[in-house]
Motif scaffolding. Sequence first.
Motif, PDB file in Angstrom:
ATOM      1  N   TRP A   1      28.032 -65.954 -35.621  1.00 40.77           N
ATOM      2  CA  TRP A   1      28.727 -66.389 -34.454  1.00 40.77           C
ATOM      3  C   TRP A   1      30.248 -66.295 -34.713  1.00 40.77           C
ATOM      4  CZ3 TRP A   1      26.486 -65.557 -29.900  1.00 40.77           C
ATOM      5  CH2 TRP A   1      25.286 -65.444 -29.688  1.00 40.77           C
ATOM      6  N   ALA A   2      30.581 -67.101 -35.640  1.00 40.05           N
ATOM      7  CA  ALA A   2      31.924 -66.828 -36.185  1.00 40.05           C
ATOM      8  C   ALA A   2      32.685 -65.603 -36.361  1.00 40.05           C
ATOM      9  CB  ALA A   2      32.084 -67.953 -37.417  1.00 40.05           C
ATOM     10  N   TRP A   3      31.934 -64.561 -36.855  1.00 43.71           N
ATOM     11  CA  TRP A   3      32.526 -63.421 -36.890  1.00 43.71           C
ATOM     12  C   TRP A   3      32.750 -62.729 -35.635  1.00 43.71           C
ATOM     13  CZ3 TRP A   3      34.777 -61.996 -41.116  1.00 43.71           C
ATOM     14  CH2 TRP A   3      34.417 -62.627 -42.518  1.00 43.71           C
ATOM     15  N   LEU A   4      31.658 -63.008 -34.786  1.00 43.41           N
ATOM     16  CA  LEU A   4      32.055 -62.521 -33.416  1.00 43.41           C
ATOM     17  C   LEU A   4      33.165 -62.942 -32.615  1.00 43.41           C
ATOM     18  CD1 LEU A   4      30.487 -60.922 -31.171  1.00 43.41           C
ATOM     19  CD2 LEU A   4      29.395 -62.801 -30.415  1.00 43.41           C
ATOM     20  N   VAL A   5      33.656 -64.127 -33.026  1.00 42.78           N
ATOM     21  CA  VAL A   5      34.735 -64.938 -32.570  1.00 42.78           C
ATOM     22  C   VAL A   5      36.019 -64.093 -33.043  1.00 42.78           C
ATOM     23  CG1 VAL A   5      36.183 -66.882 -32.149  1.00 42.78           C
ATOM     24  CG2 VAL A   5      33.689 -67.063 -31.815  1.00 42.78           C
ATOM     25  N   VAL A   6      36.086 -63.854 -34.246  1.00 36.19           N
ATOM     26  CA  VAL A   6      37.089 -63.138 -34.979  1.00 36.19           C
ATOM     27  C   VAL A   6      37.200 -61.695 -34.358  1.00 36.19           C
ATOM     28  CG1 VAL A   6      37.727 -62.117 -37.054  1.00 36.19           C
ATOM     29  CG2 VAL A   6      36.883 -64.615 -36.944  1.00 36.19           C
ATOM     30  N   LEU A   7      35.828 -60.903 -34.353  1.00 37.93           N
ATOM     31  CA  LEU A   7      35.935 -59.775 -33.633  1.00 37.93           C
ATOM     32  C   LEU A   7      36.626 -59.693 -32.241  1.00 37.93           C
ATOM     33  CD1 LEU A   7      35.215 -56.518 -34.071  1.00 37.93           C
ATOM     34  CD2 LEU A   7      33.091 -57.361 -33.249  1.00 37.93           C
ATOM     35  N   LEU A   8      36.229 -60.659 -31.307  1.00 34.90           N
ATOM     36  CA  LEU A   8      36.523 -60.682 -29.903  1.00 34.90           C
ATOM     37  C   LEU A   8      38.133 -60.829 -30.127  1.00 34.90           C
ATOM     38  CD1 LEU A   8      33.854 -62.661 -28.271  1.00 34.90           C
ATOM     39  CD2 LEU A   8      34.280 -60.406 -27.981  1.00 34.90           C
ATOM     40  N   ALA A   9      38.642 -61.715 -30.905  1.00 39.29           N
ATOM     41  CA  ALA A   9      39.996 -62.133 -30.796  1.00 39.29           C
ATOM     42  C   ALA A   9      40.733 -60.841 -31.284  1.00 39.29           C
ATOM     43  CB  ALA A   9      40.459 -63.401 -31.781  1.00 39.29           C
ATOM     44  N   MET A  10      40.272 -60.169 -32.240  1.00 37.25           N
ATOM     45  CA  MET A  10      41.052 -58.932 -32.801  1.00 37.25           C
ATOM     46  C   MET A  10      41.047 -57.640 -31.622  1.00 37.25           C
ATOM     47  SD  MET A  10      40.332 -58.974 -36.774  1.00 37.25           S
ATOM     48  CE  MET A  10      41.595 -57.797 -37.058  1.00 37.25           C
ATOM     49  N   LEU A  11      39.689 -57.667 -30.959  1.00 36.26           N
ATOM     50  CA  LEU A  11      39.604 -56.826 -29.781  1.00 36.26           C
ATOM     51  C   LEU A  11      40.473 -56.992 -28.564  1.00 36.26           C
ATOM     52  CD1 LEU A  11      35.744 -56.218 -29.652  1.00 36.26           C
ATOM     53  CD2 LEU A  11      37.403 -54.441 -30.605  1.00 36.26           C
ATOM     54  N   VAL A  12      40.624 -58.132 -28.464  1.00 32.26           N
ATOM     55  CA  VAL A  12      41.698 -58.578 -27.321  1.00 32.26           C
ATOM     56  C   VAL A  12      43.195 -58.266 -27.927  1.00 32.26           C
ATOM     57  CG1 VAL A  12      42.938 -60.317 -26.078  1.00 32.26           C
ATOM     58  CG2 VAL A  12      40.415 -60.470 -26.195  1.00 32.26           C
ATOM     59  N   GLU A  13      43.524 -58.576 -28.847  1.00 31.35           N
ATOM     60  CA  GLU A  13      44.698 -57.966 -29.703  1.00 31.35           C
ATOM     61  C   GLU A  13      44.919 -56.577 -29.834  1.00 31.35           C
ATOM     62  OE1 GLU A  13      48.955 -58.606 -31.001  1.00 31.35           O
ATOM     63  OE2 GLU A  13      47.254 -59.698 -29.999  1.00 31.35           O
ATOM     64  N   ALA A  14      43.941 -55.763 -30.205  1.00 29.22           N
ATOM     65  CA  ALA A  14      44.091 -54.373 -30.088  1.00 29.22           C
ATOM     66  C   ALA A  14      44.215 -53.727 -28.851  1.00 29.22           C
ATOM     67  CB  ALA A  14      42.670 -54.073 -30.885  1.00 29.22           C
ATOM     68  N   ALA A  15      43.478 -54.313 -27.756  1.00 27.96           N
ATOM     69  CA  ALA A  15      43.645 -53.754 -26.423  1.00 27.96           C
ATOM     70  C   ALA A  15      45.128 -54.233 -25.941  1.00 27.96           C
ATOM     71  CB  ALA A  15      42.526 -54.522 -25.502  1.00 27.96           C
TER      72      ALA A  15
END
Length: 852
Positions: free
Chosen positions: A680-694
């Motif tokens: 779940w922690a890695w999912l948070v990291v991924l979501l944050a980076m996806l938002v920044e990538a967008a």
Amino acid sequence: MLCPAVLGLSLWALLHLGTGAPLCLSQQLRMKGDYVLGGLFPLSEAGEAGLGSRTRPSSPVCTRFSSNGLLWALAMKMAVEEINNRSDLLPGLRLGYDLFDTCSEPVVAMKPSLMFLAKADSRDIAAYCNYTQYQPRVLAVIGPHSSELAVVTGKFFGFFLMPQVSYGASMELLSARETFPSFFRTVPSDRVQLTAAVELLLQFGWNWVAALGSDDEYGRQGLGIFSTLAAAHSICIAHEGLVPLPRADGPLLGKVQDVLHQVNQSSVQVVLLFASARAAHALFSYSISSKLSSKVWVASEAWLTSDLVMGLPGMAQVGTVLGFLQRGAQLHKFSQYVKTHLALAADPVFCAALGEREQGLEEDVVGRRCPQCDCITLQNVSTGLNHHQTFSVYAAVYSVAQALHNTLQCNASGCPMQDPVKPWQLLENMYNLTFHAGGLTLRFNSNGNVDMEYDLKLWVWQGPVPELHNVGRFNGSLWTDSLKIRWHTSNHQKPVSQCSRQCQEGQVRRVKGFHSCCYDCVDCKAGSYRKSPDDLACTFCNQDEWSPERSTRCFRRRLRFLAWGEPVVLLLLLLLSLALGLVLAALGLFIRHRDSPLVQASGGPLACFGLVCLGLVCLSVLLFPGQPSPALCLAQQPSSHLPLTGCLSTLILQAAEIFVESELPLSWADRLSGCLRGPWAWLVVLLAMLVEAALCAWYLVAFPPEVVTDWRMLPTEALVHCRTRSWVSFGLVHATNATLAFLCFLGTFLVQSRPGRYNRARGLTFAMLAYFITWVSFVPLLANVQVVLRPAVQMGALLLCVLGILAAFHLPRCYLLVRQPELNTPEFFLGRGPGDARDRNDGDTGNQGKPE
């Protein structure tokens, strides 16, 4: 050579000539031949009482003798006799001549012109519809001398297409083939002479001059040509006027007096006088009597060699006289020819035989052709024996002879064509004719002019009449020998005739008033230059060029960007080496102690991922130095902000875990702590980076940075940089990281750690403070720093952010791993601490038993 009998006769005749006995020169002005050439010469001049008072069309009386006119007539005689004695030119044919006096007056010149056009062997001019078969008395006409007469006779002869070759008429108007189809001349046109005069003014730096001309067609047209040439070469005519020809019933100079006084009172030191001899005589008579100041006089050919002007008393006071005379071949035999014919004219036997042989049909009409010629002595004509226009007369005769030779298709054995040549037939062979005279090869151009060199003459006073000395020449370009010119100034230095001083390098002229030669000198500002000395405005450099103040050229701009070798970049690279070294050292320690309580408490693999992201942030700094390119401009922001998002997302998980453990009940804390670790922690990291990538993708698509070259921001360089098209979108790219940092700061700011436990919240709080201090300082610094240094500001902000996070969060843990390994225990890093509900309840009970 003359036989001894003739030599003896000549000696006797010369001695007899000195006694003043009458001659028979007037009877030598005609000679019969197969083809007769007419001649118009100024053998005499009319008095000033003149021709304007005539009330009847009677013949005027011309009494004043002109020695030059007689010598020119004798030059024509000599040329005809030479041709008759030659076997290679007109073999088997004999040329004749019929010479008349023009009196330098159009009215007088018309009578012989009519005589030339009369039928052969008669005095009548018939009127026909077609003159193709008309055979006049003469085949061609040599003369007249002046442009004023040539304008009149040129139109008259042009109607009959009779060739006319002038030896002195230089007016440019006569080059017009539509008006004067049969006119030719063995002198260049006035345009050539005036072009030489303009070159003279330019060579001596005189651009502020006066221009005067005689009030006739010759002077007016000459002034018009000079005005055009002067304007084209930035020579200003300060004063301009016409000199009226002298009249007995009118004022001597009229309005030109005012012009002379203006010239005398102004700074003008050079006067161009394009006038006839009579007008120049009148002008200088007034100038000498009024004691006007000395000037440099640039003379026209019409008066430069005139005895009427040169012999004027007081002429030495007018100043320096310069002028151009055409250069012809020297006629070495001419002096002896004149002496011989003067001697023969004193022989009664010769004169009697001549009269019987050459009796003309027009004697009762024109009378004696030149009565004054019969009363001269050798001394009367000796001064004009080397006159420059003598060769022009000689060449004019040879041009007609060569054209007739070509028309008759003559060869060494004779002339096959037997039919009499008409004037219009001869004219066809005059166009573009090449002929030889006196050792020179001459050619009529399409306008009937010949190209000849000019000598620059200077009046040198060594007696009552000046001598003409050569001080230069003009053959399309001017050469002068300045050392030979003795100026009239007190120090014998060249006079200065300029309205304003010459502008210095890098200055242009700002004209004052109406004359372009009167001006102020204005400096050219930076970014502009003086293209030529005559510029009235500075020329701006191209956008890829620059120039300093008062420049005469532009320099290529050097491209300017944040180069790798600049001191600030080298300093930042050192800072990068430090930050990257610390990141790698911390990452190495964390990997080595990955199973220790300290590393597990720091997030375990997430902590290592955060350090890798910090390393990538450090490496992204390398995209900012060097010459920008479209790819680099697009890669700079995503490559630095995406790794920073990854790092901050791992830190916010740490802050959330600390907040849950310290602020929530134990049952919730245990459940949420499990979610904050693992997948779940890695999912948070991924979501944050996806938002920044967008956000980065939107930024690059909607407002992509572009490489621009700013030519005006720097004075001598062209600034190449990545231009941010939208600062709002640029701020939104930072929004994700700023939000993560702000939430992390809120989650750790008020958390208290239990004594004896490691305070994880404090490190995160200071790390976020370092982040905010760095980026809050970045905004005003980026807005105010020079554009060329903005990449350095972004590099510094990224490196300081990395060092702040390292110094506040990771390096203290590294210190414990290296220096205090005994504290790396589960109790110190992984205990329940203040988040334990039981401990919190015990604490509350204990506090209640204590007095406040």
